[in-house]
Scaffold this motif. Structure first.
Motif, mmCIF file in Angstrom:
data_model
loop_
_atom_site.group_PDB
_atom_site.id
_atom_site.type_symbol
_atom_site.label_atom_id
_atom_site.label_comp_id
_atom_site.label_asym_id
_atom_site.label_seq_id
_atom_site.Cartn_x
_atom_site.Cartn_y
_atom_site.Cartn_z
ATOM 1 N N PHE A 192 21.198 49.371 8.724
ATOM 2 C CA PHE A 192 19.699 48.944 9.252
ATOM 3 C C PHE A 192 19.644 47.673 8.506
ATOM 4 O O PHE A 192 18.392 47.402 8.175
ATOM 5 C CB PHE A 192 18.899 50.033 8.573
ATOM 6 C CG PHE A 192 19.276 51.604 9.301
ATOM 7 C CD1 PHE A 192 19.154 51.798 10.383
ATOM 8 C CD2 PHE A 192 19.532 52.069 8.085
ATOM 9 C CE1 PHE A 192 19.535 53.055 10.802
ATOM 10 C CE2 PHE A 192 20.045 53.401 8.437
ATOM 11 C CZ PHE A 192 20.019 53.892 9.664
ATOM 12 N N ALA A 193 20.254 46.636 8.550
ATOM 13 C CA ALA A 193 20.292 45.249 8.077
ATOM 14 C C ALA A 193 18.887 44.622 8.673
ATOM 15 O O ALA A 193 18.967 44.687 9.823
ATOM 16 C CB ALA A 193 21.268 44.552 8.060
ATOM 17 N N GLY A 194 17.967 44.182 7.811
ATOM 18 C CA GLY A 194 16.761 43.485 8.212
ATOM 19 C C GLY A 194 15.831 44.233 8.570
ATOM 20 O O GLY A 194 14.613 43.830 8.791
ATOM 21 N N ARG A 195 15.884 45.578 8.293
ATOM 22 C CA ARG A 195 14.735 46.679 8.489
ATOM 23 C C ARG A 195 14.185 46.738 6.906
ATOM 24 O O ARG A 195 14.972 46.586 6.067
ATOM 25 C CB ARG A 195 14.902 47.767 9.063
ATOM 26 C CG ARG A 195 15.392 47.512 10.542
ATOM 27 C CD ARG A 195 14.860 48.957 11.346
ATOM 28 N NE ARG A 195 16.037 48.961 12.391
ATOM 29 C CZ ARG A 195 16.328 50.127 12.832
ATOM 30 N NH1 ARG A 195 15.817 51.236 12.471
ATOM 31 N NH2 ARG A 195 17.436 50.131 13.809
ATOM 32 N N SER A 201 17.914 46.107 -2.244
ATOM 33 C CA SER A 201 17.805 44.685 -2.742
ATOM 34 C C SER A 201 18.707 43.865 -2.736
ATOM 35 O O SER A 201 18.406 42.532 -2.718
ATOM 36 C CB SER A 201 17.603 45.506 -4.248
ATOM 37 O OG SER A 201 17.871 44.281 -5.449
ATOM 38 N N MET A 202 19.896 44.442 -2.245
ATOM 39 C CA MET A 202 21.122 43.465 -2.138
ATOM 40 C C MET A 202 20.994 42.656 -0.720
ATOM 41 O O MET A 202 21.781 41.773 -0.497
ATOM 42 C CB MET A 202 22.479 44.077 -2.410
ATOM 43 C CG MET A 202 22.926 44.186 -3.753
ATOM 44 S SD MET A 202 23.105 42.589 -4.202
ATOM 45 C CE MET A 202 23.459 42.936 -6.184
ATOM 46 N N ALA A 203 20.308 43.403 0.281
ATOM 47 C CA ALA A 203 20.670 43.112 1.591
ATOM 48 C C ALA A 203 20.361 41.419 1.857
ATOM 49 O O ALA A 203 21.156 40.798 2.468
ATOM 50 C CB ALA A 203 19.413 43.901 2.463
ATOM 51 N N GLU A 204 19.318 41.085 1.448
ATOM 52 C CA GLU A 204 19.126 39.636 1.690
ATOM 53 C C GLU A 204 20.119 38.735 1.355
ATOM 54 O O GLU A 204 20.258 37.666 1.893
ATOM 55 C CB GLU A 204 17.597 39.241 1.005
ATOM 56 C CG GLU A 204 17.524 39.173 -0.569
ATOM 57 C CD GLU A 204 16.118 38.517 -1.017
ATOM 58 O OE1 GLU A 204 15.950 37.477 -0.629
ATOM 59 O OE2 GLU A 204 15.528 39.407 -1.868
ATOM 60 N N HIS A 205 20.738 39.130 0.134
ATOM 61 C CA HIS A 205 21.899 38.141 -0.505
ATOM 62 C C HIS A 205 23.047 38.376 0.226
ATOM 63 O O HIS A 205 23.832 36.986 -0.005
ATOM 64 C CB HIS A 205 21.898 38.345 -2.047
ATOM 65 C CG HIS A 205 20.646 38.575 -2.831
ATOM 66 N ND1 HIS A 205 19.899 37.488 -2.996
ATOM 67 C CD2 HIS A 205 19.841 39.356 -3.444
ATOM 68 C CE1 HIS A 205 18.807 37.451 -3.494
ATOM 69 N NE2 HIS A 205 18.755 38.709 -3.852
#
Lengths: 107, 233
Positions: free
Chosen positions: A28-31, B89-93
């Motif tokens: 769900f990247a970006g959600r 928390s890690m997603a943006e990196h």
């Protein structure tokens, strides 16, 4: 539990754990995470550890056993005091085990 | 030395001190798994497949208490839910990385690896010139932790086979939970969650397959959320 059932259980837990970790990075990247889930996650560790510890100390064979003569709850009490004073996991385990041997000998 | 390799090694180096706490955990898990009657090969394989210390200790402890597969699976599933927070928390990196990289880093995203790697991302902004190699640092953290976890599990399995049962060495598992609990109970919400979960676990002990434990954890979670709401101005 049979070995086959145990393999199934461990593989399932492994897959679910990976999906948790991959969820926001990949699936769900970006959600954004819903607020209620965010609030819930903060209390998972204290609730789980407390329920497990209470069960380990006071439930035997599916029944609650409250006895002043049981060594484990007393040892756990000593360990909790050490944990509270020192904040050290190693000291808690060391003193807790020593306390268990003492209470087993005494009671 | 290439920037990738130096980032990887920096991750290994910064993760190293945390291994002091990981080794006893891994050994305890190995010892507890044997005491709970788990075949050694399966206990070792679980360290690679599940790769989550607290959940593995919980599984072992519940197996020893004779719990069924459903309550064990639900409890481990609840306990590991916190990893979703790390993932957020890690997603943006790591969003810009290819999928195979994101899958590998997700597999390695444990408490200790997250704690060290996120600090690097927060303290070192993306370089303005040249490639961003901070994921190699994350990989170094995860690789170090993974290796220690596998080796300390093996050590626990070897050591556990030589310890007599009357030493009660598996009591060290609830002692670990007690130590972690006192650290988590500094806040009022944590205290409420722990207290309600503990009392409910005993009150619901009669439920079959130790399902009472799962219900108790859920009740504890709700108590924690309510306490956090009340203490907020």
């Amino acid at each position: 539990m049979t070995t086959g059932a145990l393999v199934g259980l461990l593989v399932t837990v492994g897959i679910v754990t990976f999906l948790y970790r991959y969820a926001m990075i990949g699936l769900f990247a970006g959600r954004r995470l819903p607020g209620w889930l965010h609030a819930l996650c903060r209390h998972i560790a204290p609730a789980s550890f407390a329920a497990l510890t209470a069960g380990e100390l006071f439930i035997h064979g599916g029944e609650v056993v409250l006895s002043l003569m049981a060594p484990k709850p007393w040892a756990a009490l000593v360990a909790a005091l050490v944990a509270w004073r020192t904040g050290s996991v190693l000291a808690t385990i060391g003193v807790g085990m020593a306390a268990l041997y003492c209470f087993k000998w005494l009671l | 030395m290439s920037s990738r390799l130096s980032e990887f090694l920096a991750g290994c180096r910064d993760e190293a001190p945390l291994q002091l706490g990981v080794v006893p955990f891994g050994m305890l898990y190995g010892i507890g798994a044997l005491a709970a009657g788990m075949p050694p090969w399966l206990a070792q394989a679980a360290s690679a497949v599940v790769f989550a210390g607290a959940a593995q200790l919980v599984i072992v402890q519940m197996l020893a208490a004779g719990a069924g597969a459903l309550p064990i699976g639900l409890t481990a599933g609840l306990l590991n839910l916190r990893h979703v927070l790390y993932s957020v928390s890690m997603a943006e990196h790591v969003r810009h990385l290819p999928r195979r990289w994101r899958m590998l880093l997700a597999y390695l995203l444990t408490d200790e690896a997250y704690a060290v790697a996120i600090l690097r991302y927060q303290s070192r902004p993306q370089p303005e010139a040249g490639p961003d190699n901070r994921h190699w640092y994350f990989l170094g953290c995860g690789f170090t932790l993974w290796s220690t976890w596998q080796l300390s599990t093996a050590a626990g399995l070897l050591f556990g086979a030589t310890v007599p049962a009357e030493w009660d060495i598996d009591f060290a598992v609830p002692l670990t939970f007690i130590a972690l609990l006192t650290l988590l109970m500094r806040e009022r919400a944590g205290q409420a969650a722990a207290l309600v979960a503990a009392v409910a676990a005993l009150a619901l002990a009669a439920l079959p397959f130790r399902l009472g434990l799962v219900v108790a954890i859920v009740l504890g979670l709700l108590a924690g959320v309510m306490a956090a709401k009340r203490s907020r101005p």
